[in-house]
Design a protein around this motif. Structure first.
Motif, PDB file in Angstrom:
ATOM      1  N   THR A 112      20.992-115.399 -94.708  1.00  0.00           N
ATOM      2  CA  THR A 112      22.105-114.813 -95.443  1.00  0.00           C
ATOM      3  C   THR A 112      23.404-115.100 -94.717  1.00  0.00           C
ATOM      4  O   THR A 112      23.524-114.848 -93.516  1.00  0.00           O
ATOM      5  CB  THR A 112      21.921-113.291 -95.588  1.00  0.00           C
ATOM      6  OG1 THR A 112      20.693-113.034 -96.278  1.00  0.00           O
ATOM      7  CG2 THR A 112      23.080-112.682 -96.368  1.00  0.00           C
ATOM      8  N   ARG A 160      27.510-114.560 -94.133  1.00  0.00           N
ATOM      9  CA  ARG A 160      28.587-113.592 -94.315  1.00  0.00           C
ATOM     10  C   ARG A 160      29.904-114.223 -93.926  1.00  0.00           C
ATOM     11  O   ARG A 160      29.965-115.104 -93.070  1.00  0.00           O
ATOM     12  CB  ARG A 160      28.344-112.321 -93.501  1.00  0.00           C
ATOM     13  CG  ARG A 160      28.231-112.513 -91.999  1.00  0.00           C
ATOM     14  CD  ARG A 160      27.735-111.237 -91.355  1.00  0.00           C
ATOM     15  NE  ARG A 160      27.473-111.393 -89.935  1.00  0.00           N
ATOM     16  CZ  ARG A 160      28.289-110.973 -88.981  1.00  0.00           C
ATOM     17  NH1 ARG A 160      29.432-110.398 -89.298  1.00  0.00           N
ATOM     18  NH2 ARG A 160      27.985-111.133 -87.711  1.00  0.00           N
ATOM     19  N   ASP A 204      31.696-119.280 -93.062  1.00  0.00           N
ATOM     20  CA  ASP A 204      30.440-118.587 -93.365  1.00  0.00           C
ATOM     21  C   ASP A 204      29.556-118.584 -92.129  1.00  0.00           C
ATOM     22  O   ASP A 204      29.298-119.650 -91.536  1.00  0.00           O
ATOM     23  CB  ASP A 204      29.703-119.281 -94.516  1.00  0.00           C
ATOM     24  CG  ASP A 204      30.441-119.136 -95.830  1.00  0.00           C
ATOM     25  OD1 ASP A 204      30.529-117.998 -96.322  1.00  0.00           O
ATOM     26  OD2 ASP A 204      30.932-120.150 -96.359  1.00  0.00           O
ATOM     27  N   VAL A 256      25.874-117.727 -90.413  1.00  0.00           N
ATOM     28  CA  VAL A 256      24.457-117.581 -90.730  1.00  0.00           C
ATOM     29  C   VAL A 256      23.696-117.243 -89.463  1.00  0.00           C
ATOM     30  O   VAL A 256      23.842-117.929 -88.439  1.00  0.00           O
ATOM     31  CB  VAL A 256      23.886-118.876 -91.343  1.00  0.00           C
ATOM     32  CG1 VAL A 256      22.388-118.746 -91.583  1.00  0.00           C
ATOM     33  CG2 VAL A 256      24.610-119.209 -92.644  1.00  0.00           C
TER      34      VAL A 256
END
Length: 309
Positions: free
Chosen positions: A37, A39, A49, A51
C-alpha cells in the motif's frame, strides 16, 4: 526543509530507496510492481508515494518530470527534504522508466540495466564535430553504477524469467532522437549504448552530490531512429517495467553500495571531486571508494574510431 512523518521507522535496519521516474504512468507501473500500500508524502512543490515493501525495504516513488533538469531538481528535492541530521537518509537512488532502444541489442520489450549513465548531448558543436563537456574541460558526462549492483539486478531479472535483457550505456538526451542519422551519430560516439532516455544523468548527478549511489533501469517502448508513433509499444514497456520492479531484490541492493556518512552534504568549492579523486560518492564497507563513479573533469578527446573526427 526536512519532512518527517511521526510513524516513520528510522535507523540502519531497513533500506530506504528513492525511485525517480518522469511521468505518472511510469510511477504507476513501478508501484504495481512493488506491491503493498502506497501513501503520499509531501515534498516542497509536490509529493511522492511511499511503499513499505514486503521485504522490509521502504521505497519512495517520485514522478519528477520530463528531462534531465526536472529529474535532477526533483531528485535533489527529495534527497534534501527527506533526509535528517540524525542520518535517516536514502541508501540508493534509481532512475527508471521507459526508453528508446538501440538496434539490434535492445528491441522493443527489452529490459535495460545501465552499466553507464551518459549525458549524450551535453557539450558543444565544433568544426571537428561534437565535443562533450568533459572534452571541453567543464565537468563529467558519465556516471558508472557499481558493477556489483548491475550484476545483482541483472541476475535477479533473469531468475524472474526476464529473457529479453540488455546491459550497457543508457544515454540521457534533452532532444529525443528522430532520425536515422542522429541514431547513427550517437552509436558512433557511444558504441556501448543500448537505450536512450531523458532523465538518468540528472538523477545520477543529484545522487552523486548527496553521496548516494545510483543506477538506472529502463524498458524499451520504441526503437531509436526515425520517429514512427505506430512502432511505439508503450503499454508493453510499462508492463515490462512493472515485472522488473516486482523482481528486484530490494533489501540487498544498498548493501552493495553503502552511502556516505549520515551528515554528508552536496560537495562545496572547498571539497569538490577532483581528477585525482573521481569518485563522486561514498566509501565501501572496507573504506575504499565505490558506488557510481563520475569521469574526472578535464580535456579529453575521443579517438577517431569512436566517431569524433
Amino acid at each position: 526543509m526536512t519532512v518527517r512523518l511521526p510513524d516513520e521507522q528510522s535507523g540502519p535496519a531497513r533500506a530506504r530507496l528513492l525511485v525517480v521516474v518522469a511521468v505518472p504512468a511510469e510511477a504507476g507501473a513501478v508501484l504495481r510492481g512493488l506491491g503493498g500500500t502506497a501513501r503520499r508524502v509531501p515534498l516542497p512543490g509536490g509529493a511522492l508515494d511511499r511503499v513499505a515493501h514486503p521485504s522490509g525495504a521502504t521505497v519512495d516513488v517520485l514522478a519528477g518530470g520530463v528531462g534531465p533538469g526536472a529529474a535532477a531538481a526533483a531528485a535533489a528535492t527529495a534527497l534534501t527534504a527527506l533526509s535528517a541530521p540524525t542520518g535517516d537518509r536514502y541508501d540508493l537512488v534509481v532512475s527508471a522508466g521507459i526508453a528508446g532502444g538501440f538496434a539490434p541489442g535492445a528491441p522493443v520489450g527489452t529490459t535495460v540495466v545501465a552499466e553507464a549513465i551518459v549525458a549524450a548531448d551535453l557539450g558543444a558543436e565544433t568544426p571537428e564535430g561534437f565535443a562533450d563537456v568533459t572534452e571541453l574541460g567543464f565537468g563529467t558526462v558519465r556516471h558508472t553504477p557499481a558493477p556489483a549492483t548491475v550484476a545483482l539486478v541483472a541476475d535477479a531479472l533473469r531468475a524472474a524469467g526476464v529473457d529479453t535483457l540488455a546491459t550497457g550505456a543508457v544515454l540521457t538526451v534533452s532532444t529525443v532522437t528522430g532520425s536515422a542519422g542522429r541514431a547513427a551519430a550517437l552509436t558512433a560516439r557511444h558504441p556501448d549504448a543500448v537505450a536512450e532516455a531523458m532523465e538518468g544523468f540528472g538523477v545520477a548527478e543529484a545522487a552523486a552530490r548527496h553521496g548516494v549511489p545510483a543506477f538506472e533501469l529502463r524498458t524499451v517502448s520504441n526503437p531509436v531512429g526515425p520517429r514512427d508513433r505506430s512502432a511505439w509499444r508503450i503499454g508493453e514497456a510499462l508492463g515490462a517495467l512493472e515485472r522488473a520492479f516486482a523482481a528486484l531484490p530490494w533489501p540487498a541492493l544498498p548493501v552493495l553500495d553503502p552511502p556516505n556518512a549520515p551528515n554528508a552534504q552536496t560537495p562545496t568549492p572547498s571539497n569538490p571531486p577532483t581528477p585525482s579523486d573521481p569518485v563522486a560518492t561514498g566509501p565501501r564497507a572496507d573504506g575504499q571508494p565505490q558506488s557510481h563513479r563520475a569521469d574526472p573533469p578535464g580535456p579529453r578527446r575521443a579517438p577517431k574510431e569512436a566517431g569524433r573526427g
